[in-house]
Design a protein around this motif. Structure first.
Motif, mmCIF file in Angstrom:
data_model
loop_
_atom_site.group_PDB
_atom_site.id
_atom_site.type_symbol
_atom_site.label_atom_id
_atom_site.label_comp_id
_atom_site.label_asym_id
_atom_site.label_seq_id
_atom_site.Cartn_x
_atom_site.Cartn_y
_atom_site.Cartn_z
ATOM 1 N N LYS A 13 -8.691 -33.883 98.534
ATOM 2 C CA LYS A 13 -9.468 -33.638 99.756
ATOM 3 C C LYS A 13 -10.958 -33.481 99.489
ATOM 4 O O LYS A 13 -11.783 -33.798 100.355
ATOM 5 N N ASP A 14 -11.320 -32.999 98.305
ATOM 6 C CA ASP A 14 -12.737 -32.791 97.985
ATOM 7 C C ASP A 14 -13.302 -33.886 97.087
ATOM 8 O O ASP A 14 -14.434 -33.765 96.590
ATOM 9 N N GLU A 123 -21.913 -34.136 94.773
ATOM 10 C CA GLU A 123 -22.555 -35.421 94.493
ATOM 11 C C GLU A 123 -21.605 -36.563 94.818
ATOM 12 O O GLU A 123 -20.412 -36.503 94.529
ATOM 13 N N GLY A 124 -22.142 -37.629 95.414
ATOM 14 C CA GLY A 124 -21.346 -38.820 95.632
ATOM 15 C C GLY A 124 -20.840 -38.972 97.057
ATOM 16 O O GLY A 124 -21.075 -38.133 97.941
ATOM 17 N N GLU A 125 -20.108 -40.061 97.274
ATOM 18 C CA GLU A 125 -19.567 -40.400 98.586
ATOM 19 C C GLU A 125 -18.212 -39.727 98.792
ATOM 20 O O GLU A 125 -17.328 -39.818 97.937
ATOM 21 N N ALA A 126 -18.041 -39.067 99.930
ATOM 22 C CA ALA A 126 -16.769 -38.426 100.234
ATOM 23 C C ALA A 126 -15.695 -39.478 100.478
ATOM 24 O O ALA A 126 -15.942 -40.522 101.084
ATOM 25 N N VAL A 127 -14.476 -39.208 99.999
ATOM 26 C CA VAL A 127 -13.348 -40.119 100.163
ATOM 27 C C VAL A 127 -12.572 -39.798 101.440
ATOM 28 O O VAL A 127 -12.103 -40.694 102.135
ATOM 29 N N PHE A 128 -12.449 -38.493 101.743
ATOM 30 C CA PHE A 128 -11.721 -38.078 102.948
ATOM 31 C C PHE A 128 -12.626 -37.260 103.866
ATOM 32 O O PHE A 128 -13.531 -36.555 103.397
ATOM 33 N N GLN A 129 -12.362 -37.350 105.149
ATOM 34 C CA GLN A 129 -13.065 -36.553 106.137
ATOM 35 C C GLN A 129 -12.515 -35.124 106.121
ATOM 36 O O GLN A 129 -11.432 -34.867 105.589
ATOM 37 N N PRO A 130 -13.238 -34.157 106.703
ATOM 38 C CA PRO A 130 -12.796 -32.753 106.670
ATOM 39 C C PRO A 130 -11.384 -32.531 107.199
ATOM 40 O O PRO A 130 -10.662 -31.655 106.714
ATOM 41 N N LEU A 131 -10.951 -33.335 108.184
ATOM 42 C CA LEU A 131 -9.606 -33.171 108.745
ATOM 43 C C LEU A 131 -8.570 -34.085 108.079
ATOM 44 O O LEU A 131 -7.434 -34.170 108.539
ATOM 45 N N GLY A 132 -8.984 -34.765 107.004
ATOM 46 C CA GLY A 132 -8.023 -35.536 106.221
ATOM 47 C C GLY A 132 -8.039 -37.029 106.423
ATOM 48 O O GLY A 132 -7.357 -37.762 105.691
ATOM 49 N N GLY A 133 -8.779 -37.513 107.411
ATOM 50 C CA GLY A 133 -8.836 -38.954 107.635
ATOM 51 C C GLY A 133 -9.672 -39.666 106.571
ATOM 52 O O GLY A 133 -10.497 -39.048 105.891
ATOM 53 N N ARG A 134 -9.438 -40.944 106.433
ATOM 54 C CA ARG A 134 -10.222 -41.736 105.485
ATOM 55 C C ARG A 134 -11.664 -41.870 105.969
ATOM 56 O O ARG A 134 -11.912 -42.070 107.158
#
Length: 241
Positions: A13-14, A123-134
């Motif tokens: 998630k992070d 640092e970097g691009e997030a893979v998942f949104q806070p609620l778990g979506g891509r």
């Protein structure tokens, strides 16, 4: 050592992926696999050659340097080429084959947690949104992996066709730099242009119908980039003296 895990929005998630360019992020490579769908873009910058591998046989590669760890398109943490191979753009992600509980083979997105681009911080691009979506970033990488997955089969058939038509020849390039130093490019094969010119109309039709004619000519055209690569090598030597 790689540490691939099936990507999910609980354990990862992070997860963030660093998109900066640099040796420390695994960009210090002198060649990488190339796929037919990207030949038109890659031939602008890189010599496209062929290399024998242990598991996949003969594969096309984009050449970026003359020795291991040397990427002549990486300067002061900046990428100087107009294009960037899909193999490098995909980062730590991979589409892997896994067996479901029903015994069927399914394709799932995996991530190499040991990859230098992987970050658990800010640092970097997030893979998942806070609620778990891509995130949009992950969707883009997933689309690229699908393109690579589909392109790998076409690329394999392409190289097999080249071999069947006897268009491949092993080469050793002896390269002399302007300062008098010499380098050798070993372990590569290239398209034999004379054999291409001698192809029958039937063979040319076979190449065209399978979508192999354009990649073939893109590979031939790309060899003109060898002169630029030699120039970059000399510039790198001058900068280090």
């Amino acid at each position: 050592m790689s540490n691939f895990q099936i990507l999910n929005n609980v354990d990862h998630k992070d997860l963030r992926i660093v998109e900066a360019v640099g040796q420390e992020f695994g960009d210090g490579i002198h060649s990488c696999p190339a796929y037919t769908f990207e030949f038109r873009d890659l031939q602008v910058d890189f010599p496209l050659m062929l290399q024998a591998t242990e598991h996949d046989g003969l594969i096309p590669v984009a050449v970026m340097g003359f020795e291991s760890g040397e990427n002549l398109f990486l300067k002061n943490s900046e990428w100087t080429a107009l294009s960037r191979p899909a193999f490098m753009r995909k980062g730590p992600f991979l589409i892997g084959q896994h067996q479901s509980q029903e015994g069927e083979e399914v394709r799932l997105l995996s991530v190499d947690m040991a990859h230098p681009r992987v970050s658990q911080g800010t640092e970097g691009e997030a893979v998942f949104q806070p609620l778990g979506g891509r995130t949009h970033y992950l969707e883009q990488r997933a689309d690229l992996l699908e393109q690579i997955h589909e392109g790998a089969g076409h690329t394999q058939r392409f190289t097999q066709c080249l071999a069947d038509l006897e268009l491949v020849e092993s080469i050793t390039l002896d390269i002399s730099l302007p300062d008098g130093s010499k380098n050798q490019l070993l372990g590569y094969s290239a398209i034999n242009e004379d054999n291409v010119k001698a192809l029958s109309a039937e063979s040319l039709e076979q190449l065209s119908q399978q979508g192999f004619l354009m990649p073939l000519f893109m590979m031939l055209a790309s060899l003109s980039n060898m002169g630029r690569l030699i120039q970059f090598k000399q510039q790198a030597r001058d900068a280090n003296q």
